[in-house]
Enzyme design. Structure first.
Site, PDB file in Angstrom:
ATOM      1  N   ASP A 139       0.813  -1.207   0.000  1.00  0.00           N
ATOM      2  CA  ASP A 139       0.000   0.000   0.000  1.00  0.00           C
ATOM      3  C   ASP A 139       0.849   1.260   0.000  1.00  0.00           C
ATOM      4  OD1 ASP A 139      -2.720   0.358  -0.291  1.00  0.00           O
ATOM      5  OD2 ASP A 139      -2.997   1.023   1.775  1.00  0.00           O
TER       6      ASP A 139
ATOM      7  N   ASP B 150     -11.663  -5.779  10.661  1.00  0.00           N
ATOM      8  CA  ASP B 150     -11.765  -7.230  10.749  1.00  0.00           C
ATOM      9  C   ASP B 150     -12.990  -7.658  11.548  1.00  0.00           C
ATOM     10  OD1 ASP B 150     -10.763  -6.108  13.016  1.00  0.00           O
ATOM     11  OD2 ASP B 150      -8.923  -7.288  13.090  1.00  0.00           O
TER      12      ASP B 150
END
Length: 1149
Positions: free
Chosen positions: A415, A851
């Site tokens: 990223d 998550d």
């Protein structure tokens, strides 16, 4: 009613059995009941007498008495063999009956053999005369002569013998049911012995030569009186093609029956052994555990009731604060404890997985793997905080995993778009050509080279190949060189870039001179980052130029390793070009892809969740594995069979309802004392196991295998809605009703059809762009992934959603330029506009703990999850051991929980498809940070009590102490039982309790404040990446981060609590000792609770001390200030002798 008559072993016994009103008996020597004897026969023992029947003959009593009965009965003849414990019976002179054993006896025997019997129940038997005809219904005198008409010794009269056809040689003996034998038959048999050959029984040795099984009795055969009494029955069965028949116990070598059945079939083929098995916790542990939870709940209720009804009127403010905190603590404990009522354990059977999916069959004659594909995602963002060497070792462990090579694809998401990560991945792909075959050849564990070569154990254990030591040295040398290249990449890239930039400056100046421009004007040449081939790096540059900064760069996809072939490829021998001999080793490598999504300043990129969604789309186009494993860059595969363990749950019966398989997180590099509870074993081994008994564990961000269709936002094929009080009313839903013709069942691309009445409407062509974007390749890959993730069809073909066996044993299509171009399109920054990515599809946006939210959404749709705890740890990673880093990590988790509580993902708004206790667990996740506010107040209460001289209760009464003792004892017993069924240690439990208070008074409180600011004022929460440290070369510096003190605002509340409680103890002791009326009970209560607080904060205080022997300067400052404050308080409490006004008023001299 049972009547019998006993006789010698050579004589039959007649038994009369009655049951109820009608009597019927079974002959013990035959499985078929015999017909009753007609009453018209004058010699029959059944004679009509009035309305009843009477018994006479050999079965009657000595006096010939008659027993009248009101129902029918039948007599049967049974041969009773004697046993060693029961010798053959003789008839006594007085004719009284003796005892014999037949009921419950097991008899074995055969043609021309000894009968064995094991008896356990005795019945009464009576003798029968040896001179009477043995045929039923006949009482005539038997024939007399030198020998009996038949070898079995059956007694028969002359009339019955002629009636049976004994005179013409065609009759059968009523006893043994065999033809009568004559001298001519013996002569014929002697003449034909040579022709019959092997069909005749072999000569048998005496039983004296064989050791007899003591559990059985030896009985003389009734069919051969002249045969030796001892007979080897077992040997006879096998040597004469015995009478065991056919089945899975014994199958004849030459078949069975008249025509024979040929070779034995695979009896276990249709058994369908399960791939997994659920093992519950022992009731001896679980039942007391549940009982203690109930007892503590009752004790808490009684204690709080007593506390409310007995306020402390002298310090009502102290009582009010304490009772408020205690009520919240009780509520928080209930939320934490209720989901732990049903813990379970699970085990897998990898041999069944190999047998079902990797064995040759009719559809797959070559035995290619029929396992579904798995795409592995690894995410990294900053090569400075996440060293490339750590990421490289994780990639190497993935490439060497024990799973079909052609079914694995690895994707690395960078990223940050850094060239350092890109070139480190290229070096990793090169070294993998040596490391992966070495691991496969010698079965290396773990397959992370840094972890393997760093093990402090005998590396020769269980290694049998002679070339192992030589090849290990070569690979170790290559790995050391690999590390040197990786660690020198930053400097190499910097020097290369500087050289190319200097060359560009010279070229621009030369061009400027050629155009007769002003030479004094400064030359503007961007400081670019250059690749080794002399081209600009399209990602992030070190100078952060436009279109090349961390948040502004183009998308990049690079396939470092192409997809492997379907057939194995074996290497060459040990020569100059090959470090190891790979002649019998498959040298193929899984596909490896580097991905860096496009970033532009005007777009929200949603941190890690956005990067994972970009990988989902890229992998769908390039490999489209129906299952996805995501790992952090510092979590490597420690058990090479971990993927197979997880697939056992996905492919087992009922696996189509499982959305993900979560593995526990295990950590390396933690200090031996685990000062800050980095292992987190209470959560991973207690809470997660307990959730596995409900609807499944939570998703914790790494070490998880997903079902791709679940990530796409689809509902499971079946779900259950829970209604009513506590969700006790269940309604089963079938959410998929496929309309697939028989011809289409074997096709690969089968669309997912959902119920039109369900909230998850069908996948239609008009809805695909709105949900998944406008990529046609991505839309076409969805039904393929769903089909490949199905369970196998039943052998009978009744599986409505199953796939045929061998349907995945086809080679994967190779990558082409069009596929890569399409993959680059789906990682563009604008692709997710006006789609459901991040809202319903993929990882969910809007929280720093994406998550937990992603797992919650799946459970809310009715999916189940599974917790897979393997014997050998599946994955291992690193955790921050520095106090500041650990607090910031906990701060991020707690902040995400606060965001969840104030969002639409609150468990209070869950759908009926989520179980009640699962809702409680998710509600606890969103509410636990709020406990910090009450915890901070409660930690100050002991000091306030000592300062004021009051306590939370009026006095330390017996009732209060009994309640306090009961609550404490039940808590300790619950902890011991949790330790028992979870396998953790008491040290782990105590460390967890300590860090619960440390985090609750620091990071959790800050998380609540940040969450409230975001909800009220809209202030965005900053995301801090946790630093991952590489393995130190020097063992002395292994735990260097543990002793490093980094100041953080999160440390202020715990330090304040420690100082205030320490001062409070000093003040309370001084006041009590110098008071004319000391209140020792209040002092003891306040000191006890202050000591409880300080014990929990001891690891925090130790962390502030830094390295042993090297105390930071700030500690001296605090110590000095603390000493001054305590001294001033002491002077105030115990003033010196003299007038108070003199020392309280300051006067200049």
């Amino acid at each position: 009613m049972v009547k019998t008559a006993s006789s010698p072993s050579s004589s039959p016994v007649t038994i009369t059995v009655s049951s109820g009103g009608r009597r019927r008996s079974m002959g013990l020597t035959s499985p078929v009941p015999r017909a009753s004897v007609s009453t018209n026969n004058p010699t029959s023992p059944l004679r009509a007498s009035g309305g009843g029947r009477r018994l006479s003959g050999a079965g009657a009593s000595k006096g010939g008495g008659i027993e009248e009965m009101n129902s029918e009965y039948v007599t049967y003849t049974v041969h009773i063999p004697p046993t060693p414990d029961r010798k053959p019976l003789t008839i006594s002179e007085d004719g009284k009956g003796s005892t014999s054993f037949i009921s419950g006896t097991i008899f074995t025997g055969g043609y021309n053999s000894v009968t064995r019997g094991q008896s356990s129940v005795e019945i009464e038997a009576r003798p029968k005369s040896a001179s009477v005809c043995g045929k039923k219904g006949c009482d005539e005198e038997a024939m007399k002569g030198l020998c009996d008409p038949c070898e079995c010794g059956f007694k028969i009269c002359r009339e019955c013998y002629l009636e049976c056809g004994g005179n013409n040689g065609g009759g059968k003996c009523p006893g043994c049911k065999l033809l009568y034998k004559y001298a001519s038959d013996d002569e014929d048999n002697e003449e034909g012995e040579g022709s019959e050959g092997d069909d005749q029984p072999l000569p048998l040795p005496s039983m004296a030569e064989v050791k007899l099984d003591k559990r059985f009795s030896l009985v003389k055969s009734f069919k051969a009186q002249n045969h030796p009494q001892e007979f080897d029955h077992t040997r006879w069965l096998f040597e004469t093609k015995g009478t065991y028949g056919y089945g899975n116990a014994v199958w004849p070598k030459d078949g069975y029956g008249a025509n024979g059945f040929g070779p034995p079939p695979d009896f276990g083929k249709k058994a369908k052994r399960p791939l997994t098995r659920k093992v519950g916790v022992s009731a001896a542990i679980l039942s007391p555990y549940r009982m203690l939870i109930l007892l503590r709940l009752v004790a808490l209720g009684l204690f709080l009731t007593w506390r409310i009804r007995h306020p402390n009127h002298e310090a009502i403010w102290l009582w009010a604060m304490s009772i408020t905190c205690e009520l919240w603590f009780a509520f928080s404990w209930i939320l934490d404890q209720l989901p732990k009522l049903c813990p379970v354990n699970r085990v897998t059977d990898l041999s069944v997985l190999k047998e079902q999916f990797e064995s040759p069959n009719l559809r797959n004659p070559k035995g290619r793997s029929d396992l579904p594909g798995i795409d592995v995602f690894v995410s990294t963002a900053d090569p400075e905080k996440e060293p490339p060497l750590v990421t490289a070792n994780t990639i190497l462990s993935i490439l060497a995993v024990d799973y079909p090579v052609e079914k694995v694809a690895c994707y690395l998401s960078d990223d940050g778009g850094a060239l350092l990560t890109f070139e480190a991945l290229a070096e990793t792909a090169s070294f993998a050509r040596i490391w992966v075959p070495f691991c496969r050849k010698h079965h290396i564990e773990p397959r992370n080279p840094e972890a393997y070569f760093g093990q402090k154990r005998d590396f020769l254990k269980n290694k049998v190949r002679l070339d192992f030591v030589r090849e290990r040295k070569r690979v170790k040398r290559e790995y050391d060189e690999f590390k040197v290249r990786i660690n020198s990449l930053p400097e190499s890239i910097r020097r290369r870039s500087n050289a190319y930039n200097a060359h560009e400056e010279l070229r621009v100046k030369k061009k400027q001179m050629e155009t007769d421009a002003n030479v004094s004007d400064p030359v503007k040449v961007p400081k670019a980052t250059w690749m080794s081939d002399g081209s600009h790096w399209p990602g992030t540059w070190a100078s952060a130029e436009q279109d090349h900064s961390r948040g502004d760069h183009a998308g990049i996809i690079q396939a470092m390793l192409a997809p492997p072939n379907a057939e194995p490829e074996f290497g060459a021998g040990d020569d100059g070009d090959n470090l190891i001999d790979t002649t019998d080793v498959d040298i193929r490598l899984p596909m490896l892809v580097y991905v860096s999504r496009e970033k532009r300043p005007a777009y929200d990129h949603n941190k890690k969740a956005g990067a994972m969604n970009a990988l989902v789309r890229t992998s769908a186009i390039m490999s489209n594995g129906p299952f996805i494993l995501n790992l952090d860059c510092d979590h490597y595969i420690y058990n090479s069979l971990a993927l197979r363990e997880g697939m056992c749950f996905m492919l087992d019966r009922g696996g189509d309802r499982i959305c993900y398989v979560q593995f526990p997180q295990r950590f390396e590099g933690i200090d031996p004392s685990d000062r800050y509870a980095n292992h987190n074993t209470v959560f991973f081994d207690v809470s997660m196991r307990a959730l596995d008994g409900l609807q499944g564990p939570m998703y914790v961000g790494t070490g998880c295998i997903f079902r791709r269709t679940a990530l796409y936002g689809f509902s499971p094929p079946r779900a259950t809605e829970h209604h009513g009080w506590l969700g006790r009313k269940k309604i089963k839903l079938f959410l998929r009703k496929p309309k697939v013709s028989k011809k289409e069942e074997d096709e690969v691309s089968v669309p997912i059809n959902c119920d039109h009445n369900d909230d998850d409407a069908d996948i239609e062509s008009l809805l695909l762009p709105k949900r998944f974007g406008n990529s046609t390749s991505l839309a076409a890959s969805i039904p393929v992934a769903e089909y490949q993730g199905r369970l196998l069809q039943d052998l009978q073909g009744k599986g409505t959603h199953g796939r045929p066996v061998g349907s995945l044993a086809v080679p994967r299509e190779p990558l082409d330029a069009a596929t890569v171009a399409e993959a680059i399109t789906v990682i563009s920054c604008f692709y997710e506009d006006k789609t459901e990515w991040g809202k319903r599809v993929g990882w969910i946006y809007g929280s720093v703990t994406e998550d937990v939210v992603t797992g919650y959404r799946m459970h809310n749709r009715g999916w189940r999850s599974v917790y897979c705890v393997t014997k050998r740890d599946a994955f291992r990673g690193s955790a921050p051991i520095n106090l500041t880093d650990r607090l910031h990590q906990v701060l991020r988790w707690a902040t995400g929980s606060v965001e969840i509580f104030f969002s639409a993902n609150n468990a209070l708004l869950a759908s009926p498809r989520m179980k009640f206790l699962q809702r409680v667990a998710y509600l606890n996740v969103g509410m636990y940070p709020f406990t910090s506010m009450f915890l901070i107040v409660y930690c100050f209460l002991p000091a306030m009590s000592l300062f004021s001289g009051q306590f939370i209760v009026q006095s330390l009464s017996v009732t209060f102490l009994v309640f306090l003792l009961g609550i404490t004892i039940t808590l300790c017993l619950l902890a011991l039982l949790e330790i028992k069924w979870s396998g953790i240690t008491l040290h782990d439990w105590w460390r967890n309790e300590q860090f619960w208070l440390i985090g609750g008074t620091s990071a959790h409180a800050a998380a609540v404040l940040q969450g409230l600011l975001k909800v009220i004022a809209g202030v965005e929460i900053s995301f801090t990446l946790t630093s991952k440290s590489a393995t130190p070369e020097n063992e002395e510096d292994e735990f260097a981060d543990l002793y490093e003190v980094k100041w953080s605002f999160l440390m202020i509340p715990p330090i304040t609590i420690m100082m205030v409680n320490a001062i409070g103890i000093a003040v309370g002791v001084a006041r009590t000792m110098y008071s004319p009326f000391p209140q020792w009970s209040r002092l003891v209560g306040g000191v006890f609770f202050s000591f409880w607080v300080l014990c929990h904060l001891y690891p925090f205080a130790k962390g502030l001390m830094g390295r042993r022997g090297k105390i930071p300067t700030i500690i001296y400052v605090w110590s000095g200030l603390l000493s001054i404050i305590i001294s001033l308080l002491w002077v105030y409490i115990n003033p010196p002798s003299g007038r108070t006004e003199d020392y309280m008023n300051f006067k200049f001299p």
